[in-house]
Motif scaffolding. Structure first.
Motif, PDB file in Angstrom:
ATOM      1  N   ALA A  26      19.974  76.989  98.901  1.00 41.42           N
ATOM      2  CA  ALA A  26      21.292  77.167  98.278  1.00 41.42           C
ATOM      3  C   ALA A  26      22.414  76.877  99.268  1.00 41.42           C
ATOM      4  O   ALA A  26      23.401  76.215  98.943  1.00 41.42           O
ATOM      5  N   VAL A  27      22.260  77.365 100.492  1.00 45.89           N
ATOM      6  CA  VAL A  27      23.297  77.133 101.503  1.00 45.89           C
ATOM      7  C   VAL A  27      23.401  75.650 101.844  1.00 45.89           C
ATOM      8  O   VAL A  27      24.508  75.094 101.960  1.00 45.89           O
ATOM      9  N   ALA A  30      24.976  73.775  98.898  1.00 48.05           N
ATOM     10  CA  ALA A  30      26.408  74.083  98.820  1.00 48.05           C
ATOM     11  C   ALA A  30      27.183  73.346  99.902  1.00 48.05           C
ATOM     12  O   ALA A  30      28.252  72.777  99.646  1.00 48.05           O
ATOM     13  N   SER A 240      24.668  76.759  93.937  1.00 47.34           N
ATOM     14  CA  SER A 240      24.414  77.758  94.973  1.00 47.34           C
ATOM     15  C   SER A 240      24.296  79.147  94.369  1.00 47.34           C
ATOM     16  O   SER A 240      23.405  79.933  94.740  1.00 47.34           O
TER      17      SER A 240
END
Length: 306
Positions: A26-27, A30, A240
């Motif tokens: 997710a990081v 993003a 994210s």
């Protein structure tokens, strides 16, 4: 129980692995999408700035060309010089359009550049007409008129709905008909069919409307690129958030499942809530020994026996 806590701990640790992986993914996603959105926004702002600078430069060069062509001896050289400089400026703007972040933005920006080229073609022919059409300039004048009319007709289907409406309003106007009649007469070496003042007013309004067409299309292309950047940023936030939510739900579900693990009945399961701390070897108690007699007492007993 030690054994039970060990099993549950291991299961939780195993669950943390995919959960942590989802958080990392997710990081990364993003960061990449936010970076892409920033690049898109910067590209749109850079293109908008380049379009404004190019339009100002073209307008300034057109004015200088008209002034320079008023001198008969310098007419041909001034026309060639300023026309080449204007074409170079438009070619630079076309390069900006080719490096747009997506195909749709590049297409719309290229259409805007073509409209600017049409406006320049109309002004080019108008400059020749103002300077006076003779045997030398009639051929370039005819080519310039035919080129900008054909280009405008070719670009018209590519315009937005509002752009096509403005195009139809322009080509059906009295100013367009007046200008076309004058241009046809000049190309055929015929006298002007209308007074010169009427011709100049019509030429000015047509040039202004062509410039408005370019500005409208350019602003639409820039706005399209900015909207694409906003959509990319919104997608980054949504993706994210979804991945982080999935990671959190995974950890919650696994934790509840681990809490339902039955207690295994095995001999090793001995209550060790307060486990005794093993004492060091040197502190362990030894077997009690028979005390050795005191040396002085042994001497006194020996004296009594004597």
């Amino acid at each position: 129980m030690k054994y039970l806590r060990s099993v549950r701990g291991r299961m939780l640790c195993i669950a943390f692995v995919p959960g942590g992986a989802l958080v990392v993914v997710a990081v990364v996603i993003a960061f990449f999408l936010v970076h892409q959105a920033n690049l898109t926004r910067e590209s749109a702002m850079e293109t908008a700035g380049a379009a404004g600078r190019t339009a100002s430069a073209v307008g300034s060069l057109q004015g200088q060309r008209s002034a320079a062509m008023s001198v008969p001896d310098q007419r041909t050289a001034a026309y060639a010089n300023f026309t080449q400089r204007i074409d170079t400026a438009i070619a630079g703007l076309r390069e900006y359009a080719r490096h747009a972040p997506d195909a749709e933005s590049a297409y719309q920006q290229t259409t805007a550049v073509e409209l600017l080229s049409v406006a320049e073609g109309m002004d080019r022919s108008d400059s020749l007409a103002l300077a006076g059409i003779d045997a030398v300039t009639r051929r370039p004048f005819t080519r310039a008129v035919a080129a900008y009319r054909a280009d405008l007709e070719r670009i018209a289907p590519q315009l937005t709905e509002s752009g096509r409406t403005a195009y139809e309003s322009l080509t059906r106007s009295a100013d367009w008909s007046t200008l076309a009649a004058v241009e046809d007469a000049l190309a055929a070496a015929e006298p002007l069919p209308i007074p010169e003042s009427t011709w100049r007013s019509a030429a000015y309004r047509v040039s202004q409307q062509l410039g408005n067409l370019y500005s409208q299309q350019s602003q639409y292309a820039v706005q399209l690129t900015l909207d694409d950047g906003r959509r990319t940023l919104a997608g980054a936030i949504a993706a994210s958030a979804a991945l982080l939510l999935c990671a959190g739900l995974l950890l919650v579900v696994v934790r509840r499942l681990v809490a339902r693990v039955p207690v295994p009945v095995v001999p090793i399961m001995v209550p060790t809530i307060q486990a005794a701390i093993p004492r060091p070897r040197h502190a362990r108690s030894r077997r009690p020994r028979v005390p050795e007699p005191w040396p002085m007492k042994a001497v006194l007993d020996d004296l009594r026996r004597q």
